[in-house]
Motif scaffolding. Structure first.
Motif, mmCIF file in Angstrom:
data_model
loop_
_atom_site.group_PDB
_atom_site.id
_atom_site.type_symbol
_atom_site.label_atom_id
_atom_site.label_comp_id
_atom_site.label_asym_id
_atom_site.label_seq_id
_atom_site.Cartn_x
_atom_site.Cartn_y
_atom_site.Cartn_z
ATOM 1 N N UNK A 289 0.901 -1.303 0.081
ATOM 2 C CA UNK A 289 -0.020 0.005 0.126
ATOM 3 C C UNK A 289 0.867 1.332 -0.091
ATOM 4 N N UNK A 290 0.523 2.160 -0.814
ATOM 5 C CA UNK A 290 1.460 3.260 -1.070
ATOM 6 C C UNK A 290 0.538 4.585 -1.111
ATOM 7 N N UNK A 291 1.068 5.593 -0.280
ATOM 8 C CA UNK A 291 0.154 6.801 -0.149
ATOM 9 C C UNK A 291 1.269 7.950 -1.002
ATOM 10 N N UNK A 292 0.964 8.448 -2.294
ATOM 11 C CA UNK A 292 1.527 9.578 -3.013
ATOM 12 C C UNK A 292 1.212 10.791 -2.435
ATOM 13 N N UNK A 293 2.027 11.431 -1.854
ATOM 14 C CA UNK A 293 1.650 12.947 -1.483
ATOM 15 C C UNK A 293 1.808 14.085 -2.493
ATOM 16 N N UNK A 294 2.853 13.957 -3.248
ATOM 17 C CA UNK A 294 3.392 14.766 -4.177
ATOM 18 C C UNK A 294 4.114 13.954 -5.566
ATOM 19 N N UNK A 295 3.038 13.227 -6.178
ATOM 20 C CA UNK A 295 3.733 12.454 -7.006
ATOM 21 C C UNK A 295 4.443 11.165 -6.313
ATOM 22 N N UNK A 296 5.635 11.036 -7.288
ATOM 23 C CA UNK A 296 6.778 10.046 -6.628
ATOM 24 C C UNK A 296 7.793 10.788 -5.820
ATOM 25 N N UNK B 15 7.069 12.625 -2.757
ATOM 26 C CA UNK B 15 6.949 12.465 -1.411
ATOM 27 C C UNK B 15 5.939 11.428 -0.979
ATOM 28 N N UNK B 16 6.365 10.317 -0.641
ATOM 29 C CA UNK B 16 5.395 9.123 -0.344
ATOM 30 C C UNK B 16 5.781 8.313 0.792
ATOM 31 N N UNK C 202 8.275 -11.017 5.706
ATOM 32 C CA UNK C 202 9.011 -9.777 5.940
ATOM 33 C C UNK C 202 7.954 -8.804 5.876
ATOM 34 N N UNK C 203 8.018 -7.847 6.564
ATOM 35 C CA UNK C 203 7.123 -6.560 6.735
ATOM 36 C C UNK C 203 8.220 -5.318 6.667
ATOM 37 N N UNK C 204 7.668 -4.312 5.894
ATOM 38 C CA UNK C 204 8.303 -3.052 5.953
ATOM 39 C C UNK C 204 7.860 -1.879 5.798
ATOM 40 N N UNK C 205 8.286 -0.772 6.177
ATOM 41 C CA UNK C 205 7.600 0.623 6.209
ATOM 42 C C UNK C 205 8.652 1.518 5.628
ATOM 43 N N UNK C 206 8.440 2.256 4.701
ATOM 44 C CA UNK C 206 9.231 3.075 4.099
ATOM 45 C C UNK C 206 8.704 4.502 3.889
ATOM 46 N N UNK C 207 9.440 5.755 3.932
ATOM 47 C CA UNK C 207 9.237 7.032 3.853
ATOM 48 C C UNK C 207 10.109 7.617 2.872
ATOM 49 N N UNK C 208 9.651 8.367 1.927
ATOM 50 C CA UNK C 208 10.663 8.607 0.980
ATOM 51 C C UNK C 208 10.390 10.300 0.598
ATOM 52 N N UNK C 209 11.474 11.031 0.623
ATOM 53 C CA UNK C 209 11.423 12.377 0.061
ATOM 54 C C UNK C 209 12.584 12.471 -1.092
ATOM 55 N N UNK C 210 12.246 12.989 -2.094
ATOM 56 C CA UNK C 210 13.127 13.364 -3.114
ATOM 57 C C UNK C 210 13.285 14.823 -3.314
ATOM 58 N N UNK C 211 14.573 15.322 -3.325
ATOM 59 C CA UNK C 211 14.709 16.619 -3.433
ATOM 60 C C UNK C 211 15.495 17.106 -4.490
#
Length: 405
Positions: free
Chosen positions: A368-375, A377-378, A396-405
């Motif tokens: 499950x992914x939530x895109x806040x600003x395209x790819x 910020x998610x 295997x369970x994982x949680x990941x946050x991403x910010x591309x600057x």
């Protein structure tokens, strides 16, 4: 005196106008996901600084073993790129500071035409499966598929790359690569150390029967822009690694095999990929197949005294040999949510040989992914279950946050 004053005023006005004109020809701007962009001489020269970070949490549980938990920055990329328009030159320097050896990409490219690119250096090669062509910040799940993780490492190679892209309503993209065959940082632990084995020759042909994808989602799996018309790409890739020295061809003399004189001698490692990616109104599907084989294994020995001859099935304990399948699909819901699923199968070449590196296994993943600003910020979360024949189950369970600057 009046003439001198007038001359002074004229010079000041001229210099002021020239400075304003120069300012207009040089620009700088920042946009989330695109980084800090500089443009000089009315766009003749461009330079970009960008990157992304991925703080993550990983939970692993293997049957009959204690579970493990890990907090880390899965990837910490820093990138510099640029191009000289008139000279038809571009470059990329890309590093991942979450790894002990951070250099990922370092190449220079020449663009003789708008449709042809010739690159030299360390680059993400196109002779792997489709998912391995997608950069790490653009993945549909928190991590790559088991097919990608088994049959590749970072997907980077050192060498020469030629790429073409032709057509409009019907498109083709032929590509060829000649590389060292040792993966990234191919000189081993010491830059004075020579490559092991020979060279790796490979290529890829992508066919777009319904035209190219929309701009901005060519290098993503998910249909972030919700294509109005069905778009797809069918690809075939192959490679022959002459004298590979790692289990999947990306490594520097990790395998020790010898000829009858006790000299280093490694078999050829061959890979074939067939993949299909399609997108339509938020729905995406990716299907991938891999077949890996080894040849030139006659009169190969496992010791330098040439007394222990390698038997045919024993080669699968040195290289990952067999067939791999990956099927993944996803759908973009309103408000930036995406539901994704993945199913994988692996079949070793020698199914009855217990020491084969590639195991008979299957796995499934839901994400499950939530895109806040395209790819750019998610937040992503996923759960994977792996079943290996005659082996322990793994979760295997994982949680990941991403910010591309």
């Amino acid at each position: 005196m009046k003439k001198l004053v007038l001359l002074f005023v004229f010079l000041n006005v001229a210099l002021s106008l020239n400075a304003q004109e120069e300012k207009k020809s040089n620009q700088a701007n920042f946009e989330l996901g695109s980084g800090l962009n500089f443009s000089f001489n009315k766009g003749a020269y461009e330079f970009n600084i960008s990157g992304f970070i991925q703080p993550s949490y990983i939970y692993e549980k293997t049957e009959n073993r204690k579970s493990t938990q890990e907090f880390n920055s899965r990837r910490s990329f820093f990138m510099m790129s640029g191009k000289a328009v008139k000279e038809k030159i571009s470059f990329l320097l890309q590093t991942d500071y979450s790894q002990s050896s951070p250099l990922m990409d370092a190449w220079v490219a020449y663009h003789p035409t708008n449709s042809i690119t010739i690159s030299a250096g360390q680059k993400q090669t196109f002779v792997n499966n489709k998912e391995m062509l997608i950069r790490e910040d653009r993945l549909q799940f928190t991590d790559r598929s088991l097919l990608s993780q088994n049959m590749s490492r970072t997907g980077r190679e050192m060498g020469l790359f030629i790429e073409g892209k032709f057509g409009n309503k019907f498109g083709i993209a032929p590509k060829l690569a000649l590389t060292s065959g040792d993966g990234r940082n191919s000189f081993g632990a010491d830059s004075r150390d020579t490559d092991a084995g020979g060279v790796k020759l490979g290529g890829r042909l992508d066919i777009y029967p319904l035209g190219f994808f929309s701009e901005g989602i060519e290098q993503t799996t998910a249909d972030l822009k919700k294509e109005d018309k069905l778009k797809m790409v069918l690809g075939v890739a192959f490679s022959v690694n002459n004298g590979a020295s790692a289990s999947n061809g990306e490594g520097h003399r990790e395998i020790e095999l010898f000829d009858s004189f006790g000299n280093f001698s490694s078999p050829n490692y061959n890979q074939l990929y067939v993949d299909l990616l399609l997108k339509y109104k938020g729905f995406s599907f990716l299907g991938e197949y891999n077949n890996s084989t080894a040849d030139d294994i006659d009169l190969v020995y496992t010791n330098d005294t040439a007394t222990q001859l390698l038997v045919p099935q024993e080669i699968s304990s040195y290289f990952l040999l067999g067939d791999n399948y990956n099927f993944q699909a996803g759908y973009m819901l309103p408000k930036g949510f995406s539901i994704d699923t993945r199913y994988e199968i692996s079949k070793p070449e020698f199914s009855t040989y217990t020491n084969s590196l590639l195991k008979d296994s299957n796995s499934y993943t839901i994400g499950l992914t939530k895109y806040f600003s395209g790819n750019n910020l998610k937040i992503q979360t996923s759960f994977t279950a792996i079943q290996i024949e005659n082996g322990a189950k793994q979760q295997i369970g994982s949680l990941l946050m991403q910010i591309a600057f």
